[in-house]
Write a protein that holds these residues in place. Structure first.
Motif, PDB file in Angstrom:
ATOM      1  N   SER A   2      -2.606   8.483   6.544  1.00 21.29           N
ATOM      2  CA  SER A   2      -2.284   7.108   6.882  1.00 21.29           C
ATOM      3  C   SER A   2      -1.430   7.072   8.140  1.00 21.29           C
ATOM      4  N   PRO A   3      -1.582   6.038   8.966  1.00 24.85           N
ATOM      5  CA  PRO A   3      -0.737   5.921  10.145  1.00 24.85           C
ATOM      6  C   PRO A   3       0.690   5.577   9.734  1.00 24.85           C
ATOM      7  N   VAL A  38       2.270  -1.910  11.052  1.00 26.14           N
ATOM      8  CA  VAL A  38       2.816  -3.258  11.156  1.00 26.14           C
ATOM      9  C   VAL A  38       2.527  -3.855  12.523  1.00 26.14           C
ATOM     10  N   ARG A  39       2.720  -3.076  13.589  1.00 24.75           N
ATOM     11  CA  ARG A  39       2.431  -3.585  14.934  1.00 24.75           C
ATOM     12  C   ARG A  39       0.963  -3.937  15.087  1.00 24.75           C
ATOM     13  N   ALA A  40       0.098  -3.079  14.578  1.00 22.62           N
ATOM     14  CA  ALA A  40      -1.337  -3.337  14.699  1.00 22.62           C
ATOM     15  C   ALA A  40      -1.750  -4.578  13.913  1.00 22.62           C
ATOM     16  N   ALA A  78     -10.897   2.798   6.707  1.00 19.95           N
ATOM     17  CA  ALA A  78     -11.058   4.221   7.031  1.00 19.95           C
ATOM     18  C   ALA A  78      -9.809   4.755   7.726  1.00 19.95           C
ATOM     19  N   ALA A  79      -9.211   3.915   8.583  1.00 22.26           N
ATOM     20  CA  ALA A  79      -7.991   4.331   9.290  1.00 22.26           C
ATOM     21  C   ALA A  79      -6.766   4.294   8.385  1.00 22.26           C
ATOM     22  N   ARG A  89      -1.214  -0.670   0.712  1.00 20.92           N
ATOM     23  CA  ARG A  89      -0.296  -0.820   1.832  1.00 20.92           C
ATOM     24  C   ARG A  89      -0.895  -1.733   2.899  1.00 20.92           C
ATOM     25  N   LEU A  90      -2.191  -1.589   3.160  1.00 20.29           N
ATOM     26  CA  LEU A  90      -2.850  -2.448   4.143  1.00 20.29           C
ATOM     27  C   LEU A  90      -2.868  -3.894   3.676  1.00 20.29           C
TER      28      LEU A  90
END
Length: 316
Positions: free
Chosen positions: A9-10, A16-18, A138-139, A145-146
């Motif tokens: 996971s990023p 949050v920024r994305a 996928a990212a 969380r997403l």
């Protein structure tokens, strides 16, 4: 046999920024936020132009209306018409800050709650029709969380917008009252109640945005979510009013009014109300606590169902 690494996971900050960029990226959202100050300024200008300080002229108009009423009443049987005075026909032309500001702020926050519903639907539904959601999941394999990141960001953006709108709009109304009205009774109690109504309204706008987001994530279609929201606001209101009117105050329009209703907090209104119905509404109206509880009954099942479908079911 080589092990297959799971996708990572990023970092939360990058997520949050994305997601904040995705919430604010639609042109309709950007243009709406840019146009909001101009809309509020136009409302203030309209209020300024629709008021004046010629109280004497208003009293003359009231007395003329009263004479007309008295002449018509004299032609009817005694006791068949209500005994009135010129005061009942007097319409104060001034902008009375302690009364009119609540009405105007309620109108602005009610409008923002509708806009927040649309914002939430757009934020939750846009990536499904374009199938961008496949790439996003996928990212970010941690779907919960997403789901939470975007939902909380939509709520935060809507809430912050409502707060900033109130901070921008109230000084405009204060300027109108200073030049075309009266600041009488604008004491500490008044400003406290105004701040409470503004805070309630901001919370309401944020929660309505979360409702729209969850509805779109549940249906996975922007048009379907908008259609459900429109049907609820229009059709269900008529059905409830016709068959179960006692539940009308627990629908979204009734909840909005109760949250933004200042009369239960303004002690002067409680003691100076005129008429049985008006006094009853001021003293026994739906409280903000009850209204927020009713909103949670609308919101929580939709959020839970949307999370379950997104986190536990295939996104393809």
């Amino acid at each position: 046999m080589p092990l297959i690494a799971k996708p990572s996971s990023p970092p939360l900050s990058r997520l949050v920024r994305a997601e904040l960029h995705r919430v604010l990226s639609p042109k309709s959202v950007r243009y709406g936020l840019l146009a909001l100050p101009a809309i509020l300024l136009a409302l203030a200008v309209s209020t300024f132009l629709s008021h004046h300080t010629d109280v004497a002229a208003a009293w003359r108009a009231a007395e003329a209306a009263y004479r007309t009423y008295a002449e018509e009443a004299a032609t009817r049987p005694a006791g068949s018409v209500e005994t009135l005075s010129p005061r009942e026909f007097f319409d104060d032309p001034r902008y009375l800050m302690t009364k009119a500001s609540f009405v105007d702020l309620r109108a602005v926050l009610s409008g923002l709650s509708l806009a927040a519903l649309v914002l939430g639907v757009l934020s939750g539904g846009a990536d499904w029709s374009s199938r961008v959601m496949l790439t996003l999941t996928a990212a970010e394999p941690r779907r919960t969380r997403l789901f939470l990141a975007r939902g909380l960001l939509v709520t935060a953006v809507a809430t912050a917008t409502a707060v900033l709108a109130s901070f921008f709009f109230v000084p405009l109304l204060l300027a109108v009252a200073s030049s075309k009205g009266s600041l009488a009774e604008a004491d500490g109690r008044y400003w406290t109640v105004l701040a409470v109504i503004g805070a309630r309204g901001a919370a309401l706008v944020g929660l309505v945005a979360l409702l729209g987001y969850s509805l779109a994530m549940l249906t996975r279609r922007t048009t379907t979510a908008l259609g459900i929201a429109l049907a609820y606001l229009v059709a269900s209101g008529r059905i409830v009013q016709d068959y179960v009117p006692a539940l009308a105050e627990y629908q979204l329009p009734g909840i909005t009014f109760a949250v933004l209703n200042e009369r239960l907090l303004m002690e002067t209104d409680r003691t100076t109300c005129v008429g049985e119905a008006a006094c009853l509404a001021m003293q026994e109206g739906t409280t903000a606590t009850t209204a927020f509880l009713a909103l949670s009954v609308h919101l929580l099942p939709v959020v839970a169902a949307a999370w379950w479908r997104f986190a536990r079911r295939d996104v393809g």
